[in-house]
Each structure stands twice: as C-alpha cells, then as structure tokens.
Enzyme design. Sequence first.
Site, PDB file in Angstrom:
ATOM      1  N   GLY A   1       0.822  -1.214   0.000  1.00  0.00           N
ATOM      2  CA  GLY A   1       0.000   0.000   0.000  1.00  0.00           C
ATOM      3  C   GLY A   1       0.852   1.259   0.000  1.00  0.00           C
ATOM      4  O   GLY A   1       0.564   2.217  -0.712  1.00  0.00           O
TER       5      GLY A   1
ATOM      6  N   TYR B   1      -2.833   9.266   2.963  1.00  0.00           N
ATOM      7  CA  TYR B   1      -3.648   9.674   4.117  1.00  0.00           C
ATOM      8  C   TYR B   1      -5.117   9.629   3.691  1.00  0.00           C
ATOM      9  O   TYR B   1      -5.829  10.626   3.731  1.00  0.00           O
ATOM     10  CB  TYR B   1      -3.236  11.063   4.625  1.00  0.00           C
TER      11      TYR B   1
END
Length: 539
Positions: free
Chosen positions: A184, A479
């Site tokens: 990721g 984020y």
Amino acid sequence: MKTSFLWLPSIPIILATILFSISSANSEQINLHTFFQCLSNNSSPFHQVSQAIYTPNNASFLLALNSYIKNPRFLTSATPKPLAIITAKHISHIQATVICAQRYGLEIRIRSGGHDSEGLSYVSKNPFLVLDMFNFRALHIDIASETAWVQAGATLGEVYYRIAEKSKVHAFPAGVCPTVGTGGHFSGGGYGNLMRKYGLSVDNIIDAQIVTVNGSILDRKSMGEDVFWAIRGGGGASFGVIISWTIKLVRVPSIVTVFNVTRTLKQNATDVVYRWQEVAHNLPKDVFIRAFLQAVDGSQKGKKTIQVIFIGHFLGKSKSLLRLMNVRFPELGLQQDDCGEMTWIESTLFWAHFPTGTPTDALLVRPSKADASSFISKSDYVKEPIPKTGLESIWKVFIKIGGKGWMQWNPYGGRMSEISESETPFPHRAGNIFKIEYYVEWVEEGTEATNHYRKLARTLYKVMRPYVSKSPREAFLNYRDLDIGIASSRHNQTILIKSARVYGRKYFKGNLDRLMRAKRSIDPSNFFKNEQSIPPACD
Ligand SMILES: Cc1cc2nc3c(=O)[nH]c(=O)nc-3n(C[C@H](O)[C@H](O)[C@H](O)COP(=O)(O)OP(=O)(O)OC[C@H]3O[C@@H](n4cnc5c(N)ncnc54)[C@H](O)[C@@H]3O)c2cc1C
Ligand SMILES: *[C@@H]1O[C@H](CO)[C@@H](O)[C@H](O)[C@H]1NC(C)=O
Ligand SMILES: *[C@@H]1O[C@H](CO)[C@@H](O)[C@H](O)[C@H]1NC(C)=O
Ligand SMILES: *[C@@H]1O[C@H](CO)[C@@H](O)[C@H](O)[C@H]1NC(C)=O
Ligand SMILES: *[C@@H]1O[C@H](CO)[C@@H](O)[C@H](O)[C@H]1NC(C)=O
Ligand SMILES: *[C@@H]1O[C@H](CO)[C@@H](O)[C@H](O)[C@H]1NC(C)=O
Ligand SMILES: *[C@@H]1O[C@H](CO)[C@@H](O)[C@H](O)[C@H]1NC(C)=O
C-alpha cells in the site's frame, strides 16, 4: 436462503445485482463451495490453497482478520466482515483468487500492511474477500547494484533492517512507521525524512511485478510504461495485485544526526513556527525538520497550551548541522545537547519512537494487533506561509478540541521540487512549502464516538481552508480520507468518472486522465475497485 443459483457465471450482471442487495447479515449463508473449488482448481497442485483459506467457520478467522487491522474503529462487530480471507502462500493462490472472484462476481480487497486509514483493504459494503499478502514478504538486497527486490507484504521495518544488515551507508526513502506494508505504501507515494534529499519511494522504484485481472503476471516491460507509471502513486488497488517491487537504494553517511526540540507558546512557538514555514523548505536537501503541533496541559490547572515539537534529520554530523542552523534558523535555538548522532538504521528507531538503545530487530516486529486509539487522518498542502494571526486561530481550535487532534507539518522543497508533477501520479511537487497531516485519535468504542471525533476532524479541516491549496484542495492518497469524495455508483461508468473527478483531482490533479487511460488498458471491466479507485476512461 438457498443461493447456489448465484454461481451461474453466465449471468454476471444479475449476479452482481443480487449479491449487492444481500445484506451482510445473511451473506455468510452464500454457498462458497464452488468458489473454493475454483480456487483449488486454479492453484498449483504443489501448494494446496486450503491451508490459506479462512472463513468465519475457522476458529482463527477473527485472529487472521484482526491481526492486520491497524485502526480499531474497524474492529467492531458492526464492521462488515469478508466471506473469506485468502492468505496467499503461492503466486497461484493470488492468480486463482483474482480469476475465481471475478468469475463468481465477488469483490476483493487486497491487504498488505493493513494501515489504510479508512480500512479499504479489509472492509467493503458489498460481499467481498480479503486477499491477504502478508506471507509475500521476501526481500533480497543487492549492494553491488544498489538495488533491492521486496515483496508487497514486507514491512518498511523489514526493508530498513535488511538493508542495514548489508550496508551502513545505504537506505531507502519511505515512511517512518515500521509496520506499514510496502504494497500500500509504495503504491500510494510513500514519504519520509529522506524526501527532501531523494524524493518519495515512488521516485526510486525501478520495476514491479503484478497479477492482472486475467491472472497474468507482468513486470515493467510487459505491463508497459503507462501501467508502471500508474502503480507508482496512483494506488495499487485500482490496477492489479502488486507482488513485488524492485527499488533503487540511496546513499546515506555512516553517521546521521537527529534532534527533537519542544517549544511552547511561552517559548515563542508562534514565531518559531512562522519562521519554520519560511525556512524549512529552503534548507539544503540534507536537512528535514518536521513540526508536530498539538495542545497539551499548560502550567495552569485545566488550561491547555500549544506545544510544537521540531523533529529533525540531518545527513551528516551534528557540528555541521549546528553551524548551518545558527545561520539559517537561529530562531529555533538548536543546541548540541539536543542532537543525537547515530547510524541511519538507529535513526529509523528514533523516528518510530523507540527508546534510545532499542535493538534494531525491533524493526522486524510485525503488526499483530490494532493501535490502542482509533484514528481519522486528513491532509492538506500549503503554498504560502500561514500568517501569525492564522496560526493563532489554529491554536484556538486545537485548544477547543482539547488535545484530541494534532498536525504534522512536513517540509517540501529540495528534491521534491525538481521532479515534475507528471513524472508519477503523485502531483504535489514544486510550489508546495509543506504538507499537513491531520490526525484525530480517541480510545472510546462505538459509532457515536467515531461520529463525534469525525466532527472534530472536520472542524479542524474547515478552519484551515483559507491557508491551504485551493481548486483543487489537494490531498495525499496515503492519508486516505473518504470525506473528500467517494465513488457513488458501483457499475455506472458515467457516474464513476464523475465522482473520480472529485476525489481524483485532489489526489492526482492533472494526472487523473492518464490514470484512467492506464486503468482502461489493464482492467477495462473495473474488477479492481473500491470507494476511491480509478475508473476506466471512456472509449
Ligand atoms: C501509523 C501510521 C503511520 C504512517 N506513516 C506514513 C509515513 O510516514 N509516510 C507515508 O507516506 N504514509 C504513512 N502512512 C500511510 C500509509 O503509507 C498508507 O496507509 C499505506 O497505504 C499503507 O500501506 P499498507 O500496505 O500498510 O496498507 P493496506 O491497508 O494493506 O493497503 C492500503 C491500500 O493499498 C492497497 N494495497 C495494499 N497492498 C496491495 C497490493 N499488494 N497490491 C495492490 N494494492 C494493494 C489496499 O487495497 C488499500 O487500498 C502511515 C499510516 C499509519 C497508520
Ligand atoms: C474443478 O475441477 C473439477 C475436476 O476437474 C471439476 O469437476 C469441477 O467442475 C471444477 N470446479 C470449478 C468450480 O471449476
Ligand atoms: C478452515 O476450515 C476448513 C474447513 O474445515 C479447512 O479445510 C481449512 O484448512 C481451514 N483453514 C485453515 C487456514 O486452517
Ligand atoms: C491477459 O492480459 C494481458 C494484458 O493485459 C495480455 O497480454 C494477456 O495475453 C492476457 N492473458 C490471457 C490469458 O488472456
Ligand atoms: C522569545 O522572544 C523574545 C523577544 O524576541 C526574546 O527576548 C526571548 O528570549 C525569546 N524566548 C525564547 C525562549 O526564545
Ligand atoms: C520527541 O519528543 C516528544 C516529547 O517529549 C516525544 O513524545 C517523542 O516521542 C519524541 N520523538 C519523536 C521522534 O517524536
Ligand atoms: C448512468 O448514469 C447516468 C447519469 O445518472 C445516466 O444518464 C445513464 O443512463 C446511466 N447509465 C446506465 C447504463 O445505467
């Protein structure tokens, strides 16, 4: 409910519609037998897939699911659970999962380190499977060619440790949290304290291996430059399953310097932060100074005050750093005593908040349970220093929300400004003086608490609007924040593209169109999708 008719592969559209309407309460009743048979039929006979499958009937299902859930707000019984977790142990298990999930109309979520802040790697509203990559964690470091090969389930701590095992003067630019997964993290950009010197993780990736929607294994050459470009910052989950990366190691001196100094309002924090905004992005590339801002208890009982912690990283010895800081940033008042000299690998422990002297193999500890606190994160980009009056209004909000939220300001400039906006999908380059990470955390359980703290996070974000990038208000994919927009359809391409123009422009600016074209070339049927994935471009 008898649901075996669902598995007729000839009616995929009806199938998907029916699956979509099955509530999570009875989705466990879906007969997965045929799917598992398909998995088994498509897996290597030498690597039986059955040992890799966990369904809610397996005693260790929850253990397998929860070990890699970082954010405890997704541990509740109300959180939708996967029909099964496939903890792939062989590449054929990954290929089979993709092929069979597609054949039987099941959604998959791919998980490497499980740090997604919105839980997209292990939660979906639709019936779904988790393809868990944590067993794919091999690494090979080759100092002679200054490259490394790392599988997607390896953590950053493992990458750092294995590099340091071979060399004291090599490193890799990536994040500070050692349990983050490279699957990721790299595909979403990946930044850390070497960013001003060497750019992001994606600026230092030279090859990758992926499994595509039809089960083929491709590398850079066979996937082509558009797809290779897309997975370096566009998010892996839209394009295929990332198996491994080949990365270019970077050089660091054998001794680096770190520091950690705190300034309160009484110690002129406002002035120092103001000055930091002018200075930090203009310093030489060897210096990275993060500002960490929060409200803390003041000397007066019951009253909060503001504390700013400046955390620094310098690729060199403390004497040179002090000389530089005395000239360029005397307002910080950095002293020799504030500085610690150490090897680069020790500096990764410092940044990860391990006490001084912690053995470096602490970096190898795998994620095994959620954090104590639930969290929400958000991000912003700043192009002009925030005026002191602005800083003061931010302090007021911080004090109002009572220490439940903090911000991390990360300086840009240096190498970040030398790379063009379209070099990778990550577009936030020259012109940004720093990036803000917002973080709101809490320990209370339940949706009521989540909603309460979500409101706080939104308040903080709203207050910052005048000071941050506009049209679009840029955001950082790593984020992840569903507040900035989500796909509001599952199948209608017109609607998917329209929604992607909202969140996608914030994450990728002008790179969104190329991402959608790359998507069309590699996954035209949009099998790999989530709430914020890239839809295929229109023909
Ligand atoms: C405590 C903490 C500290 C952090 N620090 C930093 C930091 O310093 N710098 C920074 O840049 N970011 C940081 N992050 C953000 C982090 O980089 C992202 O959350 C990143 O996506 C996590 O990767 P993961 O593999 O651990 O997460 P996962 O939750 O497993 O995956 C995240 C996303 O990537 C997809 N994905 C995962 N693996 C694959 C794969 N093999 N193939 C295709 N798609 C895949 C998932 O489906 C999901 O969409 C931090 C996050 C936390 C919680
Ligand atoms: C799996 O293979 C067996 C044996 O060849 C076959 O009978 C069965 O139909 C296959 N099942 C699926 C779901 O592919
Ligand atoms: C889960 O249970 C099934 C059925 O009993 C079994 O075949 C499988 O091996 C179990 N999975 C694991 C990982 O043990
Ligand atoms: C799968 O797709 C790739 C390109 O996306 C193509 O080159 C390959 O031939 C396809 N393989 C199969 C088995 O269809
Ligand atoms: C704060 O600023 C004032 C005025 O510039 C100065 O006199 C004082 O020494 C500073 N305090 C600290 C702790 O730096
Ligand atoms: C820096 O100091 C603060 C406050 O003492 C502490 O909480 C933190 O862990 C230290 N280290 C880093 C890297 O932030
Ligand atoms: C998709 O949505 C658009 C806009 O709402 C609508 O006009 C169109 O008919 C839809 N297409 C399909 C195939 O349903």
